[in-house]
Scaffold this motif. Structure first.
Motif, short mmCIF file in Angstrom:
data_model
loop_
_atom_site.label_atom_id
_atom_site.label_comp_id
_atom_site.label_asym_id
_atom_site.label_seq_id
_atom_site.Cartn_x
_atom_site.Cartn_y
_atom_site.Cartn_z
N HIS A 270 0.88 -1.16 0.00
CA HIS A 270 0.00 0.00 0.00
C HIS A 270 0.91 1.21 0.00
O HIS A 270 1.63 1.46 0.97
CB HIS A 270 -0.92 -0.02 1.21
N ILE A 271 0.91 1.94 -1.11
CA ILE A 271 1.92 2.97 -1.33
C ILE A 271 1.29 4.33 -1.60
O ILE A 271 0.40 4.47 -2.44
CB ILE A 271 2.80 2.59 -2.54
N PHE A 272 1.78 5.32 -0.87
CA PHE A 272 1.51 6.72 -1.16
C PHE A 272 2.73 7.20 -1.93
O PHE A 272 3.86 6.98 -1.51
CB PHE A 272 1.34 7.50 0.15
N GLY B 162 -0.49 10.29 -5.23
CA GLY B 162 -1.47 9.25 -5.43
C GLY B 162 -1.26 8.05 -4.54
O GLY B 162 -0.32 8.00 -3.74
N TYR B 163 -2.14 7.06 -4.75
CA TYR B 163 -2.08 5.79 -4.03
C TYR B 163 -2.02 4.67 -5.06
O TYR B 163 -2.66 4.75 -6.11
CB TYR B 163 -3.33 5.59 -3.16
N THR B 164 -1.28 3.62 -4.74
CA THR B 164 -1.25 2.42 -5.58
C THR B 164 -0.83 1.23 -4.73
O THR B 164 -0.35 1.38 -3.61
CB THR B 164 -0.29 2.59 -6.77
N TYR C 123 9.22 10.34 -4.67
CA TYR C 123 9.04 10.00 -3.26
C TYR C 123 7.95 8.95 -3.12
O TYR C 123 6.97 8.97 -3.87
CB TYR C 123 8.63 11.25 -2.47
N PHE C 124 8.12 8.04 -2.18
CA PHE C 124 7.04 7.12 -1.83
C PHE C 124 7.22 6.59 -0.42
O PHE C 124 8.32 6.61 0.12
CB PHE C 124 6.92 5.96 -2.83
N GLU C 125 6.11 6.19 0.16
CA GLU C 125 6.08 5.56 1.48
C GLU C 125 5.18 4.34 1.39
O GLU C 125 4.15 4.39 0.72
CB GLU C 125 5.48 6.51 2.53
N THR C 126 5.56 3.27 2.06
CA THR C 126 4.72 2.08 2.09
C THR C 126 4.01 2.00 3.44
O THR C 126 4.55 2.42 4.46
CB THR C 126 5.53 0.79 1.85
N MET D 217 -3.86 6.03 2.03
CA MET D 217 -4.77 7.04 1.50
C MET D 217 -4.89 8.24 2.43
O MET D 217 -5.03 9.38 1.98
CB MET D 217 -6.12 6.43 1.17
N ARG D 218 -4.78 8.00 3.73
CA ARG D 218 -4.76 9.11 4.68
C ARG D 218 -3.51 9.98 4.47
O ARG D 218 -3.57 11.20 4.53
CB ARG D 218 -4.80 8.61 6.12
N ALA D 219 -2.38 9.32 4.23
CA ALA D 219 -1.13 10.06 3.98
C ALA D 219 -1.24 10.87 2.70
O ALA D 219 -0.82 12.03 2.65
CB ALA D 219 0.04 9.09 3.89
N GLU D 220 -1.85 10.28 1.67
CA GLU D 220 -2.05 11.01 0.40
C GLU D 220 -2.92 12.23 0.63
O GLU D 220 -2.60 13.34 0.18
CB GLU D 220 -2.70 10.10 -0.63
N TYR D 221 -4.03 12.06 1.32
CA TYR D 221 -4.95 13.17 1.58
C TYR D 221 -4.26 14.28 2.37
O TYR D 221 -4.37 15.46 2.02
CB TYR D 221 -6.19 12.68 2.34
N ALA D 222 -3.53 13.91 3.41
CA ALA D 222 -2.84 14.91 4.24
C ALA D 222 -1.82 15.67 3.40
O ALA D 222 -1.69 16.90 3.52
CB ALA D 222 -2.17 14.23 5.43
N PHE D 223 -1.09 14.96 2.55
CA PHE D 223 -0.09 15.59 1.69
C PHE D 223 -0.75 16.61 0.76
O PHE D 223 -0.25 17.72 0.57
CB PHE D 223 0.64 14.53 0.88
#
Length: 86
Positions: free
Chosen positions: A7-9, A22-24, A53-56, A64-70
């Motif tokens: 689960h990646i942002f 995004g998320y993927t 950049y990415f975070e797992t 998806m929370r991390a994506e939204y916050a970003f």
């Protein structure tokens, strides 16, 4: 780092230096999709893109929370978040 079936942002830098988040669950495949012009409408018009950049995460919800916050941050804050201070 494992980027398949996770689960990646992620954050992309577009050809015009704009940022896209995004998320993927498969980063390599998603990046190829964006660059083929079949990803998001925004990236289709701003190709090529590169992942900067990415975070797992353990769950889709966390990513998806991390994506939204970003996405709520100002550009300068986004650059600081990903380690590219202005």
């Amino acid at each position: 780092m494992e980027t398949k079936n996770s689960h990646i942002f992620y954050v992309l830098e577009c050809a015009n230096q704009s940022l896209y988040a995004g998320y993927t669950n498969n980063l390599e495949k998603r990046l190829a999709t964006h660059n083929a012009g079949k990803g998001a409408k925004y990236t289709k018009a701003h190709r090529p893109v590169k992942c900067i950049y990415f975070e797992t995460y353990a769950t889709k919800q966390e990513a998806m929370r991390a994506e939204y916050a970003f996405k709520q941050l100002k550009r300068s804050e986004k650059l600081k978040y990903i380690g590219r201070d202005v």
